[in-house]
Design an enzyme around this catalytic site. Structure first.
Site, PDB file in Angstrom:
ATOM      1  N   LYS A   1     -13.741   1.093  -3.615  1.00 19.51           N
ATOM      2  CA  LYS A   1     -14.749   1.561  -2.647  1.00 19.51           C
ATOM      3  C   LYS A   1     -15.813   2.382  -3.360  1.00 19.51           C
ATOM      4  O   LYS A   1     -17.012   2.203  -3.116  1.00 19.51           O
ATOM      5  CB  LYS A   1     -14.093   2.425  -1.566  1.00 19.51           C
ATOM      6  CG  LYS A   1     -13.316   1.634  -0.542  1.00 19.51           C
ATOM      7  CD  LYS A   1     -12.877   2.539   0.607  1.00 19.51           C
ATOM      8  CE  LYS A   1     -11.886   1.840   1.498  1.00 19.51           C
ATOM      9  NZ  LYS A   1     -11.219   2.744   2.426  1.00 19.51           N
TER      10      LYS A   1
ATOM     11  N   GLU B   1       0.830  -1.200   0.000  1.00 15.63           N
ATOM     12  CA  GLU B   1       0.000   0.000   0.000  1.00 15.63           C
ATOM     13  C   GLU B   1       0.876   1.265   0.000  1.00 15.63           C
ATOM     14  O   GLU B   1       0.453   2.323  -0.459  1.00 15.63           O
ATOM     15  CB  GLU B   1      -0.910  -0.015   1.237  1.00 15.63           C
ATOM     16  CG  GLU B   1      -2.277   0.586   0.981  1.00 15.63           C
ATOM     17  CD  GLU B   1      -3.261   0.303   2.098  1.00 15.63           C
ATOM     18  OE1 GLU B   1      -4.208  -0.471   1.863  1.00 15.63           O
ATOM     19  OE2 GLU B   1      -3.099   0.832   3.201  1.00 15.63           O
TER      20      GLU B   1
ATOM     21  N   HIS C   1       6.499 -27.124  -1.233  1.00 25.62           N
ATOM     22  CA  HIS C   1       5.793 -28.226  -1.880  1.00 25.62           C
ATOM     23  C   HIS C   1       4.681 -27.718  -2.787  1.00 25.62           C
ATOM     24  O   HIS C   1       3.847 -28.493  -3.244  1.00 25.62           O
ATOM     25  CB  HIS C   1       5.249 -29.191  -0.819  1.00 25.62           C
ATOM     26  CG  HIS C   1       6.346 -29.798   0.010  1.00 25.62           C
ATOM     27  ND1 HIS C   1       6.845 -31.072  -0.207  1.00 25.62           N
ATOM     28  CD2 HIS C   1       7.082 -29.284   1.024  1.00 25.62           C
ATOM     29  CE1 HIS C   1       7.826 -31.308   0.642  1.00 25.62           C
ATOM     30  NE2 HIS C   1       7.992 -30.241   1.409  1.00 25.62           N
TER      31      HIS C   1
HETATM   32  O1  PA5 Z   1      -3.460   1.723   5.611  1.00 24.50           O
HETATM   33  C1  PA5 Z   1      -4.609   2.139   5.540  1.00 24.50           C
HETATM   34  O2  PA5 Z   1      -4.875   3.308   5.818  1.00 24.50           O
HETATM   35  C2  PA5 Z   1      -5.793   1.246   5.171  1.00 24.50           C
HETATM   36  O3  PA5 Z   1      -5.457   0.038   4.639  1.00 24.50           O
HETATM   37  C3  PA5 Z   1      -6.657   1.044   6.391  1.00 24.50           C
HETATM   38  O4  PA5 Z   1      -5.886   0.433   7.390  1.00 24.50           O
HETATM   39  C4  PA5 Z   1      -7.890   0.179   6.144  1.00 24.50           C
HETATM   40  O5  PA5 Z   1      -8.525   0.568   4.971  1.00 24.50           O
HETATM   41  C5  PA5 Z   1      -8.859   0.330   7.305  1.00 24.50           C
HETATM   42  O6  PA5 Z   1      -9.273   1.655   7.444  1.00 24.50           O
HETATM   43  P1  PA5 Z   1     -10.051   2.174   8.704  1.00 24.50           P
HETATM   44  O7  PA5 Z   1      -9.232   1.974   9.906  1.00 24.50           O
HETATM   45  O8  PA5 Z   1     -10.312   3.608   8.411  1.00 24.50           O
HETATM   46  O9  PA5 Z   1     -11.353   1.382   8.801  1.00 24.50           O
END
Ligand code: PA5
Length: 447
Positions: free
Chosen positions: A419, A284, A305
């Site tokens: 989203k 990310e 494996h």
């Molecule tokens: O790194 C990030 O910001 C995202 O992957 C969030 O961790 C994930 O989308 C969860 O978001 P939130 O804590 O707002 O529900």
């Protein structure tokens, strides 16, 4: 004391002498930008000095609430996804016994999938146990945890009554904004704050991770202590002294040579979720603007494996980091049988760890011979302190690595695309136009 060590000395066939030195100026520049908070994404650098800032008062407030929950619950259901789930899962798997039945209390996870069977089975399993809930969402609006929480909240209120249910629910969210903060206020849930300047995937050392990790009985003071120690060996402008900078530099050199996928290979199942956490952190943070190292995780010897063939002999765009635990919590030896009918007496008396080490050495050498640049990341043990060092090392390394790749490692614009489509397809207000465009395209992809 340093408990983790990165070693790239086996890279000599892939990285020429001097190449790492050539990286020093860019590592120095990245380090400077990060530490002076002047680089891209600098409003999300709260994680950098979080370990030093997490004082005894913070730890004891979290431990106090955790103790209260431990005294009234056999099970804590943690609701969250991505950075609001993976750090806790990684910490529990890394430090705790292998099976949930041996853990007190059990920590179960929900809201990281959209699946009725999973939720129904979970609620069936906990029906005769005392339950508490920690709902975690920085934005407070993420669909997966939000809908799971609706189901679990309804179940809690039915089982305990509204007032008692509220006393068993802890929310961890933004200090002021979002639906979860509003709900926590209205319902009177205890609540922890996620600092504004710490993004989800960097939030394991905020109450997002610290609270449920403390409920699981893990020493969060030691975890933080480990992270503080890592700050020391992950700083500085030279790859000779900055371990995170060195790892970032090696990755960058290899990426520029066409090794576009990094496999984090483990030989202990307790590391599986550290890998999952690292995959989010790395993918990310770096995967944007049409670039980025693809992070993948493999669990050896299991995956030898299945994907072992590919690693040995497939497309040569992969490099490998072997993340190895030096000391397990138990040691078992292969028993001796007088009849030796399975021809295994040559291993009698040898520990599983000894055999696993030979598997690791054999695999790494074979992969090097097969053209996979390989390095090691050794971890002393399964302690909270080692884990704290490891988590901070990866956070710092990915931040530097992002800057070396010329991306902002602290945003995640790509996560929004699915989203928006999902909201449009579900009929959320404000997404009507997109819904029209998408509806004709979904005809052939219905479940
Ligand atoms: O790194 C990030 O910001 C995202 O992957 C969030 O961790 C994930 O989308 C969860 O978001 P939130 O804590 O707002 O529900």
């Amino acid at each position: 004391m340093q408990n983790i060590w990165y070693n790239d000395k086996f890279m000599s066939g892939f990285i020429n002498p001097g190449e790492l030195d050539c990286c020093n100026p860019s590592v120095a520049q990245a380090e400077k930008a990060l530490m002076s908070k002047s680089g891209p994404g600098n409003d999300f650098l709260g994680w950098l000095d979080l370990p030093q800032k997490t004082g005894k008062d913070v730890i004891s407030a979290i431990n106090g609430k955790a103790q209260e929950i431990r005294s009234k619950a056999d099970v804590l259901i943690c609701i969250g996804i991505g950075g609001s789930y993976l750090g806790t899962k990684a910490a529990i798997e890394f430090t705790s016994p292998s099976f949930e039945d041996l853990r007190k209390p059990r920590v179960l996870f929900a809201g990281n999938t959209i699946n009725s069977d999973y939720l129904a089975d979970m609620l069936e399993m906990v029906k005769d146990r005392e339950v508490a809930v920690n709902v975690i969402s920085k934005s407070g609006t993420t669909t997966e945890p939000a809908i799971a929480f609706r189901v679990i909240r309804q179940w809690m209120e039915k089982r305990y009554g509204k007032k008692e249910a509220a006393s068993r629910i802890v929310a961890t969210t933004d200090p002021a904004k979002g639906a979860l903060r509003k709900l926590a206020k209205e319902e009177g849930y205890a609540a922890f704050e996620i600092p504004d300047d710490v993004g989800g995937r960097f939030s394991v050392m905020t109450p997002v991770g610290l609270f449920p990790i403390a409920v699981a009985g893990i020493d969060i003071a030691k975890l933080i202590e480990g992270a503080v120690t890592a700050c020391d060996f992950c700083k500085g402008e030279s790859v000779e002294t900055n371990m995170a900078g060195r790892y970032a530099a090696v990755r960058n050199i290899l990426f520029r040579k066409g090794y576009t996928t990094e496999v984090m290979a483990t030989f202990q199942p307790q590391l599986h979720f550290v890998n999952e956490w690292w995959k989010q952190l790395s993918g990310e943070s770096e995967g944007k603007n049409g670039t980025g190292i693809m992070p993948a995780g493999l669990d050896y010897t299991t995956d030898l494996h299945s994907l072992g063939q590919y690693m040995q002999d497939g497309l040569r765009n992969v490099f490998e980091t072997f993340m190895i635990l030096k000391k397990t919590s138990h040691t078992m030896a292969v028993p001796k049988f007088d009849d030796d009918s399975d021809d295994l007496n040559y291993l009698a008396g040898r520990s599983f760890e000894d055999i696993n080490e030979k598997a690791f050495q054999g695999t790494m050498l074979a992969h090097l011979d097969g053209g996979v640049p390989s390095a090691t990341l050794m971890l002393a043990d399964r302690s909270a302190e080692t884990l704290g060092q490891l988590l901070y090392f990866f956070e710092k390394a990915v931040a530097l690595s992002g800057y070396l790749l010329r991306v902002n490692p602290f945003d995640q614009p790509g996560v929004e695309a699915y989203k928006k489509n999902m909201f449009a397809l579900l009929g959320k207000a404000g997404f009507e136009k997109q819904a029209e465009v998408l509806s004709s395209r979904t005809k052939d992809i219905s479940i």
